[in-house]
Design a protein around this motif. Sequence first.
Motif, PDB file in Angstrom:
ATOM      1  N   VAL A 184     -39.226  46.238 -54.962  1.00  0.00           N
ATOM      2  CA  VAL A 184     -38.221  46.372 -56.042  1.00  0.00           C
ATOM      3  C   VAL A 184     -36.653  46.433 -55.360  1.00  0.00           C
ATOM      4  O   VAL A 184     -35.629  45.805 -55.670  1.00  0.00           O
ATOM      5  CB  VAL A 184     -38.387  47.649 -56.992  1.00  0.00           C
ATOM      6  CG1 VAL A 184     -37.063  47.990 -57.653  1.00  0.00           C
ATOM      7  CG2 VAL A 184     -39.436  47.530 -57.950  1.00  0.00           C
ATOM      8  N   CYS A 185     -36.659  47.192 -54.254  1.00  0.00           N
ATOM      9  CA  CYS A 185     -35.554  47.231 -53.458  1.00  0.00           C
ATOM     10  C   CYS A 185     -34.915  45.801 -52.817  1.00  0.00           C
ATOM     11  O   CYS A 185     -33.908  45.562 -52.649  1.00  0.00           O
ATOM     12  CB  CYS A 185     -35.696  48.461 -52.305  1.00  0.00           C
ATOM     13  SG  CYS A 185     -36.123  50.087 -52.872  1.00  0.00           S
ATOM     14  N   ILE A 186     -36.198  45.176 -52.573  1.00  0.00           N
ATOM     15  CA  ILE A 186     -35.742  43.932 -51.726  1.00  0.00           C
ATOM     16  C   ILE A 186     -35.048  42.996 -53.071  1.00  0.00           C
ATOM     17  O   ILE A 186     -34.070  42.452 -52.671  1.00  0.00           O
ATOM     18  CB  ILE A 186     -36.895  43.353 -51.096  1.00  0.00           C
ATOM     19  CG1 ILE A 186     -37.327  43.987 -49.722  1.00  0.00           C
ATOM     20  CG2 ILE A 186     -36.904  41.895 -50.724  1.00  0.00           C
ATOM     21  CD1 ILE A 186     -38.730  43.598 -49.113  1.00  0.00           C
ATOM     22  N   LEU A 187     -35.705  43.002 -54.046  1.00  0.00           N
ATOM     23  CA  LEU A 187     -35.385  41.930 -54.957  1.00  0.00           C
ATOM     24  C   LEU A 187     -33.812  42.591 -55.378  1.00  0.00           C
ATOM     25  O   LEU A 187     -33.140  41.743 -55.529  1.00  0.00           O
ATOM     26  CB  LEU A 187     -36.132  42.382 -56.203  1.00  0.00           C
ATOM     27  CG  LEU A 187     -35.860  41.370 -57.347  1.00  0.00           C
ATOM     28  CD1 LEU A 187     -35.847  39.968 -56.938  1.00  0.00           C
ATOM     29  CD2 LEU A 187     -36.764  41.714 -58.576  1.00  0.00           C
ATOM     30  N   ALA A 188     -33.698  43.906 -55.573  1.00  0.00           N
ATOM     31  CA  ALA A 188     -32.346  44.302 -55.870  1.00  0.00           C
ATOM     32  C   ALA A 188     -31.389  43.898 -55.059  1.00  0.00           C
ATOM     33  O   ALA A 188     -30.175  43.304 -55.375  1.00  0.00           O
ATOM     34  CB  ALA A 188     -32.240  45.728 -56.188  1.00  0.00           C
ATOM     35  N   THR A 189     -31.714  43.953 -53.606  1.00  0.00           N
ATOM     36  CA  THR A 189     -30.530  43.484 -52.650  1.00  0.00           C
ATOM     37  C   THR A 189     -30.181  42.064 -52.544  1.00  0.00           C
ATOM     38  O   THR A 189     -29.338  41.670 -52.572  1.00  0.00           O
ATOM     39  CB  THR A 189     -31.127  43.997 -51.250  1.00  0.00           C
ATOM     40  OG1 THR A 189     -31.371  45.509 -51.207  1.00  0.00           O
ATOM     41  CG2 THR A 189     -30.181  43.578 -50.053  1.00  0.00           C
ATOM     42  N   SER A 190     -31.480  41.544 -52.985  1.00  0.00           N
ATOM     43  CA  SER A 190     -31.462  39.752 -52.884  1.00  0.00           C
ATOM     44  C   SER A 190     -30.496  39.383 -54.291  1.00  0.00           C
ATOM     45  O   SER A 190     -29.569  38.452 -53.961  1.00  0.00           O
ATOM     46  CB  SER A 190     -32.860  39.484 -53.088  1.00  0.00           C
ATOM     47  OG  SER A 190     -33.466  39.553 -52.024  1.00  0.00           O
ATOM     48  N   TYR A 191     -30.527  40.192 -55.415  1.00  0.00           N
ATOM     49  CA  TYR A 191     -29.684  39.658 -56.315  1.00  0.00           C
ATOM     50  C   TYR A 191     -28.356  40.203 -56.332  1.00  0.00           C
ATOM     51  O   TYR A 191     -27.584  39.313 -56.822  1.00  0.00           O
ATOM     52  CB  TYR A 191     -30.395  40.638 -57.808  1.00  0.00           C
ATOM     53  CG  TYR A 191     -31.158  39.670 -58.730  1.00  0.00           C
ATOM     54  CD1 TYR A 191     -30.379  38.522 -59.250  1.00  0.00           C
ATOM     55  CD2 TYR A 191     -32.235  39.779 -59.195  1.00  0.00           C
ATOM     56  CE1 TYR A 191     -30.976  37.759 -60.119  1.00  0.00           C
ATOM     57  CE2 TYR A 191     -33.020  39.193 -60.093  1.00  0.00           C
ATOM     58  CZ  TYR A 191     -32.362  37.950 -60.639  1.00  0.00           C
ATOM     59  OH  TYR A 191     -32.859  37.347 -61.578  1.00  0.00           O
ATOM     60  N   ALA A 192     -28.146  41.321 -55.660  1.00  0.00           N
ATOM     61  CA  ALA A 192     -26.740  41.487 -55.168  1.00  0.00           C
ATOM     62  C   ALA A 192     -25.953  40.649 -54.573  1.00  0.00           C
ATOM     63  O   ALA A 192     -24.794  40.375 -54.778  1.00  0.00           O
ATOM     64  CB  ALA A 192     -26.770  42.979 -54.694  1.00  0.00           C
ATOM     65  N   ALA A 195     -29.613  25.945 -54.030  1.00  0.00           N
ATOM     66  CA  ALA A 195     -31.028  26.276 -53.175  1.00  0.00           C
ATOM     67  C   ALA A 195     -30.617  27.063 -51.881  1.00  0.00           C
ATOM     68  O   ALA A 195     -31.206  28.089 -51.459  1.00  0.00           O
ATOM     69  CB  ALA A 195     -31.507  24.911 -52.959  1.00  0.00           C
ATOM     70  N   GLY A 196     -29.798  26.720 -51.230  1.00  0.00           N
ATOM     71  CA  GLY A 196     -29.245  27.617 -49.867  1.00  0.00           C
ATOM     72  C   GLY A 196     -28.967  29.008 -50.226  1.00  0.00           C
ATOM     73  O   GLY A 196     -29.494  29.792 -49.684  1.00  0.00           O
ATOM     74  N   VAL A 197     -28.136  29.180 -51.428  1.00  0.00           N
ATOM     75  CA  VAL A 197     -27.909  30.560 -51.789  1.00  0.00           C
ATOM     76  C   VAL A 197     -28.846  31.405 -52.016  1.00  0.00           C
ATOM     77  O   VAL A 197     -29.093  32.468 -51.581  1.00  0.00           O
ATOM     78  CB  VAL A 197     -26.788  30.460 -52.770  1.00  0.00           C
ATOM     79  CG1 VAL A 197     -26.739  31.695 -53.776  1.00  0.00           C
ATOM     80  CG2 VAL A 197     -25.244  29.811 -52.474  1.00  0.00           C
ATOM     81  N   GLY A 198     -29.919  30.750 -52.870  1.00  0.00           N
ATOM     82  CA  GLY A 198     -31.108  31.451 -53.205  1.00  0.00           C
ATOM     83  C   GLY A 198     -31.940  31.838 -51.872  1.00  0.00           C
ATOM     84  O   GLY A 198     -32.352  33.026 -51.884  1.00  0.00           O
ATOM     85  N   ILE A 199     -32.170  30.970 -51.175  1.00  0.00           N
ATOM     86  CA  ILE A 199     -33.015  31.126 -49.729  1.00  0.00           C
ATOM     87  C   ILE A 199     -32.310  32.326 -48.976  1.00  0.00           C
ATOM     88  O   ILE A 199     -32.987  33.105 -48.728  1.00  0.00           O
ATOM     89  CB  ILE A 199     -33.382  29.888 -48.968  1.00  0.00           C
ATOM     90  CG1 ILE A 199     -33.900  28.743 -49.984  1.00  0.00           C
ATOM     91  CG2 ILE A 199     -34.001  30.187 -47.801  1.00  0.00           C
ATOM     92  CD1 ILE A 199     -34.215  27.632 -49.404  1.00  0.00           C
ATOM     93  N   LEU A 200     -30.948  32.343 -48.914  1.00  0.00           N
ATOM     94  CA  LEU A 200     -30.311  33.059 -47.778  1.00  0.00           C
ATOM     95  C   LEU A 200     -30.347  34.535 -48.489  1.00  0.00           C
ATOM     96  O   LEU A 200     -30.571  35.400 -47.857  1.00  0.00           O
ATOM     97  CB  LEU A 200     -28.913  32.700 -47.739  1.00  0.00           C
ATOM     98  CG  LEU A 200     -28.109  33.448 -46.793  1.00  0.00           C
ATOM     99  CD1 LEU A 200     -28.613  33.680 -45.356  1.00  0.00           C
ATOM    100  CD2 LEU A 200     -26.686  33.122 -46.663  1.00  0.00           C
ATOM    101  N   SER A 201     -30.274  34.450 -49.928  1.00  0.00           N
ATOM    102  CA  SER A 201     -30.111  35.913 -50.768  1.00  0.00           C
ATOM    103  C   SER A 201     -31.536  36.553 -50.421  1.00  0.00           C
ATOM    104  O   SER A 201     -31.574  37.832 -49.956  1.00  0.00           O
ATOM    105  CB  SER A 201     -29.927  35.736 -52.177  1.00  0.00           C
ATOM    106  OG  SER A 201     -28.675  34.906 -52.463  1.00  0.00           O
ATOM    107  N   ALA A 202     -32.585  35.743 -50.618  1.00  0.00           N
ATOM    108  CA  ALA A 202     -33.866  36.476 -50.444  1.00  0.00           C
ATOM    109  C   ALA A 202     -34.254  36.768 -48.742  1.00  0.00           C
ATOM    110  O   ALA A 202     -34.662  37.982 -48.798  1.00  0.00           O
ATOM    111  CB  ALA A 202     -34.823  35.326 -50.668  1.00  0.00           C
ATOM    112  N   ARG A 203     -33.727  36.018 -47.940  1.00  0.00           N
ATOM    113  CA  ARG A 203     -33.768  36.541 -46.622  1.00  0.00           C
ATOM    114  C   ARG A 203     -32.922  37.771 -46.377  1.00  0.00           C
ATOM    115  O   ARG A 203     -33.534  38.694 -45.662  1.00  0.00           O
ATOM    116  CB  ARG A 203     -33.538  35.380 -45.533  1.00  0.00           C
ATOM    117  CG  ARG A 203     -34.559  34.259 -45.948  1.00  0.00           C
ATOM    118  CD  ARG A 203     -34.365  33.165 -44.924  1.00  0.00           C
ATOM    119  NE  ARG A 203     -35.563  31.836 -45.293  1.00  0.00           N
ATOM    120  CZ  ARG A 203     -35.553  30.898 -44.302  1.00  0.00           C
ATOM    121  NH1 ARG A 203     -34.554  30.599 -43.520  1.00  0.00           N
ATOM    122  NH2 ARG A 203     -36.577  30.154 -44.749  1.00  0.00           N
TER     123      ARG A 203
END
Length: 216
Positions: A76-84, A163-171
């Motif tokens: 949950v915390c990882i997802l919240a940080t990724s979304y932010a 796609a690049g934004v999404g991958i970087l956000s997840a990492r």
Amino acid sequence: WKQTVLPTSLMATGAVCLAPSFLRNGSRSLSNEVRGLRCNHQRLEFDDYVQYVPVAGSLLLGSIGVNARHTFGERVCILATSYATLAVLTNVPKMCVDEKRPEFAGHNSFPSGHTATAFMGAELVRIEYGGWYGAAAYAVAGGIGFMRLYNGRHWFHDVVAGAGVGILSARMGEWSVGLWQRLLRKNRKSTKNYSFTPIVSPMNDGYYGFVAGIQL
């Protein structure tokens, strides 16, 4: 830094295509060809919803018995940080770059937020569960990118940058796990409340999503 090479390369490639050049012309030509597959058929709008499938999978697969790398609270915390992170990396360029959508009046085409969301979820699935789960999630994300072109919502370079934004956000979300782990351990004796609030706004091309939160 090695984990930033792929996503930043995708983002840079998309950004380069914003300037008049043969790359921009190629991006637009490819986009027009994909839109041409639609012929006179109506747009298929399921990508507005399917974009969240990888995101949901990253959070919930571990709850049905699939071995996950992190606990549910950490996910949950990882997802919240990724979304932010994703919100900043998509909305700032959308406000600053005057890129008109292929078939719509809006000038917020760059980068593709739908594609970014799908690829963020796919990368989170890969990180958490690996193997075939990650491959399946990336297949869904690739399909979302294709549908953004098919429906005339974005240019090819918008999708590449998304796609690049999404991958970087997840990492970046995964990189934050150490901080979250310390906070969770510090408050492990306290009650933790989780919340999920759906967001549905059909105005201005529609916006659908959810807010996830954890009270430590």
